[in-house]
Each structure stands twice: as structure tokens, then as C-alpha cells.
Design a protein around this motif. Structure first.
Motif: not given
Lengths: 195, 395, 183
Positions: B9-13, B33-43, B377-381
Motif C-alpha cells: 500500500n506504500g504507507e505504514r503508520m 509499525e502498522s500496515d493498516g490494522e496489521v502490525v508490520a514490525t514491533c520494537t 488491537a491484539d497487541v495489548v492482549a
């Protein structure tokens, strides 16, 4: 009897005279929203204070997750050098008038980590001004409530245009109810002439 | 918002969670770093509560380090005390001059307080996990029950949270009069309360579906990534230090070890967030049983306490003044998994090196691996299901 | 499942790697001393051999041997690997000595991913550079921290970020040595 004649309902009893400042202070005093912010051991006691037994909600204290809605920051726990600048940022994000309670020995002075630790900040008052210090490692929820009561006293006296009281208040140490079953040895009197 | 041409999609948040965040269990920072609703990387970013406890261990004398172990893991301070004291005793016992054995009553009391504290620690864990996925009430139930354990400990040693109760060679105080009745009464009412808790949370369809199949860790992965304790057992690995390398009187108690087995049913997998949660609840049940069992083993207290303040102590004073040189690695089972102490003594009053390996540290190490590809949304879970406690990561 | 004693493990390793020595601590705790260059090969052998099958890295830590009263006196960083086999339920300690000046050890994170975090911690606190580690950054202390705190010759900072480490007028007797200033 006419309802309007009942005690408390008469016209002359329904008027309260107050300055706006005093009225606002009264409101603030009874709705100290605190920042949901805990770093270490004291944070668990802060949670217990919010729990069903101590229930600080009854004092109008409701946790807020964002500093922009909070009046009060309870610095609960050890602040390291790495964390200290973040605490300052959080404090700057809070709106005036804002209050800071330093809970526990670590936030007061570094506590058990002050001498040997290389990474612990010895007292959060180097970064943010503190209104009330609560000693203890960790303080009991009662001590926290005592500190909050002292702070409410200060909030009641706060005037928007007046001078703000900046002398820190230190909650007196609490004698923890110590078992009762154990025999504390008699160490005798301290030798004369030594502090 | 940063733009990255490499993604479809060309963009990450980039989303920055913490160090102040209500759902990160203290001062844990996670850059997602999320790609839409999906986590791309997590540091994950640690160290906001690094209090240099291991360095302090090199500066203070052996018994003076016990209060610091409270602060390594304040949610289960008794287990943290016990881990250090067991390791220190084992190291002292390698000295040929050492003849002490820890009194049996002290060993039983240690197991008793460790299991009670395991209950209260797991209560925080399951309550906080429920809070992380959006249910506030179970957390209050957990906190309310925790007060029962706190009351017993407060009568026992005068503190509600940081106990400094287990000492090298024994325990600081004998049980107070009526302690056994207090503990029995607490266990009875707590067992009834757990039924209500399970009805409220564990069998709740929303909660179960929310956690089923989230962040699955296979048994092989769990071992390779160094997961320990309930996180490891949640993935189906049958290992518990209490049973497999027993210390204190655990060898006589016959510890039952629950393991994950896709408790969530059709939607679940072995090693998902729900399994880790259920394993903790089963461990609470097991701890209740162990408390009752160890009360049966408890020998009567000695006629005359051998300690000026009424503790039960082996005679280690002389050894602590001049311990032998050497090193040891001993591990015990804390609620968040194995707590291993690597101690090096250089024959002086303070230890040469204190290393404390904790369960949360490796649990945090797997975050960036399991969070790839899950929903934001699952990150905290996921954080809640691994039950990390920040001072254990950072020490 | 067949748990091996230390001697059996040592024999198996030494048959393959003769350079590996058995090291006995002052109180009899046994460990295998592995040459720095062959740690990855030894680790791979320990993990994959069917008899040994050390599938878990229980701990990875280090200690500074400076000032340790041994003969002859040592001056290096000793990296300790605690391996545990969940298959066979046996344990072994490995030790790698790295010189203080050129402190680099090959990473074992390819064998056990758990080492990724452990090695970052050892790098942060001891300054052991793990060659081949994908992201060897500080983990505990801030990125701009100076020195490696758990080394025995570490000097405590007097200030950080312009803020003094001690409170005004605070003074401890026999406090740890600090750099920069009379504190």
C-alpha cells in the motif's frame, strides 16, 4: 404545609454566596482526577488504593489515561534517568492548575537505590515541582489517602490569581501495625552524645 | 506517519506505545509499525525501570540483598526472596565447613508463603489481562481477593507488598497465632470466589473468542525463545522447576503441572493467549491444593525460638561473615517462570556477581517475533497474556 | 529421555572439540571452557546432537574477573552460557573468556533466538560485542550512556543529562567511585 415553606426550601436558604474562585476551588478539591501512571512497586499500592477496599473513587479521584485530562500526577515508584525526561513531558502536558504527589521513598529521594545505583534519579523533584511527599517503601494506601487529604487542603486554598503555595508538604511517617506477635529486641538507649 | 515504498500500500503508520501507557503494565515502551490494522514490525524498548539491582548486589552484604530481591518482582516478592535465598544457601553449602540445614518448619512456611504469593500474583496477571482486552470488573475482583493474601502477609511480617521475609537460612518470623486458621479461611472463601471469577471471565464467550488463536507460540518456539513458567507450559511443554528440580519441600508434595491443550476449543490452538491464561488459572487451583497439603506437613514450632526476634533460622551467621569462594547457578519457579540466580562469591562479605534471570525478560524478547502480523488491537492482549512485569525485565 | 551427568557431556564434547577444557570453580561447580572462536560450532553441536539435545538456553550472562582473588590473577570478561535440555533434562554451563580490550564473541543467536535479548543485555552492561548479532543496541541504559556499568572498573557518573546524580548535600561514606567531580 406549602412545599416552599419546608426547611431548606425557603428562598433565603437557597442562596449561597461565594466568590467564583472559591467555588471553583471547591469543585477542584472534590474531583481530583489523577493520571494513571505507575512505574514500580508503589504502583501496585496505587492500584490497591483504587481497588474495592480503599476505593479512592469516593474522594472524587478517578484515573485518567491521558495527562491532558488529569489534575494530579501521583509519581508512584522509582524514576530512572531514562524515565525522568518522560515524566517531565507528561507533567508539561497536564493543564494548570496541576498537582504532583511524590509517592514512596524512591520518588522522594531515590530510596533504597540512592547510594549504590548508577541509573536511578534521586528524587523526582529535580524534574517536576512536588506538592506532597509520602514516605514509605511502599506507602500503605492509607498513607496515600492521607497525602491526598493534605493535597486537598492545598487545592481548597488555591486561587487562580493568587500566589500558589509552593512549600512542599511531607506526610508524617506512619507506624505500620507490626505483627504484634513478634518480639522486638530491646536494643537499649542510644549512647549519650551521639545523634 | 512515515511513507515506505516497499509495502504494497506504500504507507505504514508508526505508533508509539509507552513508556506511559495504561495497558503496558508499567513503563514498557513498544514502537509498533502498522500496515493498516496489521502490525508490520514491533520494537520493544526497555530500561525505563533499570534500577541496577545486579550492581547493588555486588556492593551490599549477602543478607542485605534480600530486600532488593523484593523489588526485582514486587508482585510476587516472596518467591523472589525465596529464589535468592535458596541460591545463596546452595552456594554456602558447597563450602566443606558448612554444616547447617534449614529447619523443616521454615522450609514448609517458605512453600506456604510462596504458594500464597503465587495466587496473588496470578490474580493480578489474569485480572490485568482481562482489563487489557476491555473488561474492567475482573481486575477489581482480582485486586479484592489479593487483599486477603496481603492481610495474612501483613500480620506475618508487617508489610503488604515488599516482605523481606525469607532469609538466608530460614524465615524471619514464625507463623503468628491463628495464622493457620486465617489461611484456611482465606483458601475456603477464595475457592468459592474463583468459581464466580471463572463464570465471569474464563467461560465468557467474548473473552474466549477474543483470546483464542491470538499470538500462538508453538512448543518448539517457546523452548528456543527461552520462555519459562506459565508461558512455556501454555505452549504444551511439561516442565516445572518445582516438580523437576525440587527445592524446599516441593519434592514431597507431588506438584501437578497443567499444560496448554487448546482450551478455547475449535477456534483455539495450543499455545495461544487463551491457553496461557487458563494455565495460570489452573496453577491457582494447584497452589490452593499445595497450601493445604503443606499445612499438613508443617511440624510444630520449636519450644524456644533460636532467633532473637522469633524467626526460624539455621546458624549461618559465621558462614556469611567468611563464605567460601565459588559460584553456582540455581533456579526456582516464580509465578512468571523460572527465576535463576547465578552467584559468584569471592570469599568476602559481599557477593562478587549476582545475576538474576527472570521470566519476563525472555517473554519480552519474543514480543517482536509473535506480534508480526497480528491485529493492532491484539497487541495489548498479547502483552497481557505473557504477564510481563517491567521491573523483572529491567531489574 | 536420558539425562547425562556432567562427565558424560564433557566427554562427548571433547571427543568432537579437543580444545574445550573442563573448568572447575573453587567450590567444585563444573563448566566447559570453550575457546572464543569455536563457540558457535560447539553450540550447534550441543543443540543438534541427539544424545545432548540442548534445545533451551536457560541463561546467558557474564562477569568481570578483574579483582577476583584467583591464582594467577585474571583480567577478562567471562561470558557464561547456561544450557538446559528439555528433551533429556540435563544442564551444562559453558564459559567463554574475552579480553577486556578486544571484547568480541561470536553470537549464538542463530542457535537459540533467546540469545538475542541476553546478548544485548551483556553488551549493554559488560561491553561484550557479539559479532554477528543483528541488532546489538543498548537495552537497559539510555542510548547515550557512557561505559558498561557491571564492569568492575566502572565509574559512576556524577551527572546525567545535566542533572546531578545525588541530592544537594547528600553524601555517603564509602560510596561507589564516581567520575567527574568531588562527588
Amino acid at each position: 404545609m406549602n412545599p416552599s415553606d419546608r426547611p431548606g426550601n425557603r428562598d433565603d436558604e437557597q442562596i449561597v454566596l461565594s466568590s467564583v474562585d472559591e467555588f471553583l476551588a471547591w469543585g477542584k478539591e472534590h474531583s481530583l482526577f489523577y493520571l494513571l501512571f505507575a512505574t514500580a512497586c508503589c504502583g501496585i499500592e496505587l492500584m490497591q488504593a483504587g481497588g474495592p477496599r480503599y476505593d479512592v473513587d469516593r474522594l472524587g479521584m478517578i484515573p485518567r489515561a491521558t495527562p491532558r485530562q488529569a489534575d494530579l500526577m501521583i509519581v508512584a515508584g522509582t524514576i530512572t534517568h531514562k524515565m525522568a525526561s518522560r515524566v517531565r513531558t507528561l507533567w508539561e502536558q497536564m493543564t494548570e492548575p496541576r498537582w504532583v504527589v511524590s509517592m514512596g521513598s524512591c520518588a522522594n529521594s531515590g530510596g533504597p537505590f540512592s547510594k549504590w545505583s548508577y541509573s536511578v534519579l534521586n528524587g523526582i523533584d529535580k524534574y517536576v515541582p512536588v506538592d506532597v511527599y509520602i514516605p514509605g517503601c511502599p506507602p500503605r494506601p492509607e498513607a496515600l489517602i492521607d497525602g491526598v487529604m493534605a493535597l486537598r487542603d492545598r487545592v481548597r486554598r488555591y486561587r487562580t490569581l493568587g500566589e500558589r503555595d509552593t512549600t512542599p508538604h511531607v506526610v508524617a511517617g506512619h507506624d505500620a501495625p507490626f505483627g504484634g506477635h513478634c518480639k522486638v529486641p530491646d536494643f537499649g538507649k542510644p549512647p549519650e552524645g551521639k545523634a | 506517519m512515515t511513507l515506505d515504498a516497499s509495502t504494497p500500500n506504500g504507507e505504514r503508520m508508526t505508533l508509539n506505545m509507552g513508556p506511559h501507557h495504561p495497558a503496558t503494565h508499567g513503563v514498557l515502551r513498544i514502537v509498533v509499525e502498522s500496515d493498516g490494522e496489521v502490525v508490520a514490525t514491533c520494537t520493544p524498548d526497555h530500561g525505563y525501570l533499570h534500577r541496577s539491582i545486579e550492581k547493588i548486589g555486588e556492593c551490599v552484604e549477602w543478607p542485605m540483598f534480600v530486600p532488593y530481591t523484593d523489588r526485582v518482582d514486587y508482585v510476587c516478592a516472596m518467591n523472589a526472596n525465596l529464589a535468592y535465598c535458596v541460591a545463596a544457601e546452595k552456594l554456602l553449602q558447597t563450602d566443606p565447613a558448612a554444616t547447617f540445614t534449614v529447619p523443616r518448619r521454615a522450609e514448609c512456611i517458605r512453600v506456604l508463603v510462596a504458594e500464597l504469593n503465587r495466587i496473588s500474583s496470578h490474580l493480578v496477571a489474569v485480572g490485568a489481562m482481562a482489563m487489557d482486552v476491555g473488561a474492567y470488573t475482573p481486575f477489581l475482583h482480582g485486586i479484592a481477593q489479593r487483599e486477603g493474601v496481603n492481610d495474612i502477609f501483613e500480620k506475618l511480617c508487617g508489610q503488604r507488598l515488599t516482605y523481606n521475609y525469607v532469609t538466608i537460612g530460614g524465615v524471619a518470623f514464625d507463623l503468628y497465632d491463628g495464622a493457620i486458621d486465617d489461611i484456611r479461611r482465606f483458601l475456603d472463601q477464595f475457592e468459592r470466589e474463583m468459581v464466580r471469577f471463572n463464570k465471569l471471565v474464563t467461560t465468557n464467550t467474548i473473552f474466549r473468542d477474543r483470546c483464542a488463536g491470538v499470538a500462538t507460540v508453538s512448543a518448539k518456539e517457546a523452548v528456543a525463545w527461552g520462555l519459562v513458567g506459565p508461558n512455556l507450559r501454555g505452549s504444551g511443554v511439561d516442565f516445572d522447576v518445582r516438580r523437576d528440580e525440587p527445592y524446599c519441600v516441593y519434592g514431597e508434595l507431588g506438584v501437578q503441572v497443567p499444560v496448554g491443550q487448546a482450551f478455547a476449543g475449535r477456534k483455539g490452538q495450543v499455545g495461544d493467549a487463551y491457553d496461557r491464561y487458563v494455565v495460570r488459572l489452573l496453577e491457582i487451583q494447584e497452589s490452593i491444593r499445595l497450601c493445604r497439603e503443606v499445612l499438613k506437613l508443617l511440624p510444630p514450632s520449636a519450644e524456644k525460638p533460636n532467633d532473637p526476634i522469633g524467626g526460624i533460622q539455621a546458624d549461618v551467621g559465621k558462614l556469611l561473615k567468611k563464605p567460601g569462594k565459588g559460584e553456582i547457578h540455581v533456579r526456582t519457579e516464580a509465578p512468571r517462570g523460572e527465576m535463576g540466580y547465578f552467584l559468584v562469591s569471592d570469599g568476602t562479605k559481599s557477593l562478587f556477581r549476582v545475576r538474576c534471570r527472570t521470566g519476563s525478560f525472555t517473554a519480552a524478547g519474543i514480543f517482536h517475533h509473535v506480534m508480526r502480523g497480528i491485529f493492532l488491537a491484539d497487541v495489548v492482549a498479547v502483552i497481557g497474556s505473557f504477564d510481563v512485569v517491567v521491573p523483572e525485565i529491567d531489574r | 529421555m536420558k539425562a547425562l551427568a556432567f562427565d558424560a557431556i564433557a566427554t562427548a564434547v571433547q571427543a568432537r572439540f579437543p580444545a574445550v577444557l573442563v573448568q572447575k570453580a573453587d567450590n567444585g561447580q563444573m563448566a566447559l571452557r570453550v575457546p572464543k572462536a569455536s563457540i558457535v560450532d560447539v553450540a550447534h553441536f550441543l543443540r543438534t546432537d541427539a544424545q545432548l539435545a540442548f534445545d533451551g538456553l536457560s541463561d546467558l550472562t557474564a562477569f568481570d574477573t578483574l579483582k577476583y582473588p584467583s591464582t594467577p590473577p585474571q583480567d577478562d570478561i567471562c561470558v557464561v552460557y547456561v544450557l538446559f535440555s528439555y528433551t533429556h533434562r540435563h544442564k551444562v554451563l559453558l564459559k567463554v573468556h574475552a579480553e577486556r580490550a578486544a571484547c568480541d564473541v561470536p553470537t549464538v543467536s542463530g542457535e537459540w533466538p533467546a540469545a538475542l535479548y541476553f546478548e544485548r543485555e551483556v553488551w549493554d552492561l559488560f561491553g561484550v560485542r557479539f559479532v554477528g548479532h543483528p541488532s546489538l543496541r543498548r537495552i537497559m541504559t539510555p542510548d547515550d550512556w557512557e561505559g558498561h556499568p557491571l564492569r568492575k572498573d566502572y565509574l559512576y557518573p556524577a551527572t546525567y543529562n545535566g542533572v546531578a546524580h545525588l541530592r544537594d548535600g547528600q553524601h555517603f561514606e564509602a560510596a561507589p567511585p564516581r567520575s567527574g567531580g568531588p562527588l
